[in-house]
Structure formats: C-alpha cells, structure tokens
Write a protein that holds these residues in place. Structure first.
Motif, PDB file in Angstrom:
ATOM      1  N   THR A  73       0.816  -1.217   0.000  1.00  0.00           N
ATOM      2  CA  THR A  73       0.000   0.000   0.000  1.00  0.00           C
ATOM      3  C   THR A  73       0.848   1.265   0.000  1.00  0.00           C
ATOM      4  N   SER A  74       2.152   1.130  -0.221  1.00  0.00           N
ATOM      5  CA  SER A  74       3.029   2.302  -0.126  1.00  0.00           C
ATOM      6  C   SER A  74       2.710   3.370  -1.163  1.00  0.00           C
ATOM      7  N   LYS A  79      -1.402  -3.038  -4.604  1.00  0.00           N
ATOM      8  CA  LYS A  79      -0.798  -4.210  -5.247  1.00  0.00           C
ATOM      9  C   LYS A  79      -0.914  -5.394  -4.286  1.00  0.00           C
ATOM     10  N   VAL A  80      -1.474  -6.508  -4.768  1.00  0.00           N
ATOM     11  CA  VAL A  80      -1.631  -7.716  -3.966  1.00  0.00           C
ATOM     12  C   VAL A  80      -0.935  -8.861  -4.689  1.00  0.00           C
TER      13      VAL A  80
END
Length: 113
Positions: A73-74, A79-80
């Motif tokens: 989550t930066s 993105k997973v």
C-alpha cells in the motif's frame, strides 16, 4: 482420525484432498509453484475460472496456510501478490506428480471403458 484447522478427516488421503482437492485449488498452486503472482496474473493464467471462484479459493488456501497474500500500500494503485508459504511448498512434489500424470494421460490418450 486426522484433524486440520478444526476439521476432522477419516484418513490422511482425505485430509490432503480436503486441502488441495476441487477443480481450482491444484491449478492455482500449479501456477504459484515457480513464482509469486498478482491476482490479475492468476486470472490470465486461468481464464476459465470466475473471479468469485478464484477469490474464494485464494481465501481458503490462505486460511489453510498454503499461500500467503501480501498487500503493498506504499503507493497507488494497491498491489496484492500471492505466493506459496513454506508449508505450501511442501505440496510442490504432489502438484508436480499430479501434473506429470495429466501429461501422461493426455499423451497416451488413455480412455476409460
């Protein structure tokens, strides 16, 4: 009796099939054997699975400790990624054997009577 994640199984084979059985779990694990994949990469690798089914199977495999889900989550977009856990990697020989047997059957056109 064998117990795993609060469920009882009558034999070791049923425990194994309880974890990796079904139409999609083994296919998902097959694609995660070599590399970490994002959700959309898995969807592209397995085009015939529905989004709902893929999502449910991933959640089940994660709950069983077979895969890990990492969320980054930066920076947007979210993105997973999915990868096998160390426990999940112990299934690699099983998945390879299943895949090898499928290749054998396909190449030898074995038909059931």
């Amino acid at each position: 009796m064998y117990n795993f994640n609060g469920k009882s199984y009558p034999c070791c084979a049923s425990l194994t099939m309880g974890i990796v059985g079904g139409k999609w779990k083994t296919v998902i694990l097959y694609h995660l054997m070599e590399e970490t994949l994002r959700y959309n990469e898995l969807r592209k690798a397995i085009p015939s699975v529905t989004e709902r089914t893929l999502s449910l199977q991933l959640k089940t495999l994660e709950k069983d400790g077979i895969i890990k889900r990492t969320v980054y989550t930066s920076k947007p977009p979210l993105k997973v990624e999915y990868a096998l856990t160390d426990f999940g990697k112990t299934l690699i020989p099983v998945i390879k054997s299943i895949a090898d047997w499928g290749v054998y059957v396909a190449n030898n056109c074995i038909k059931q009577p």
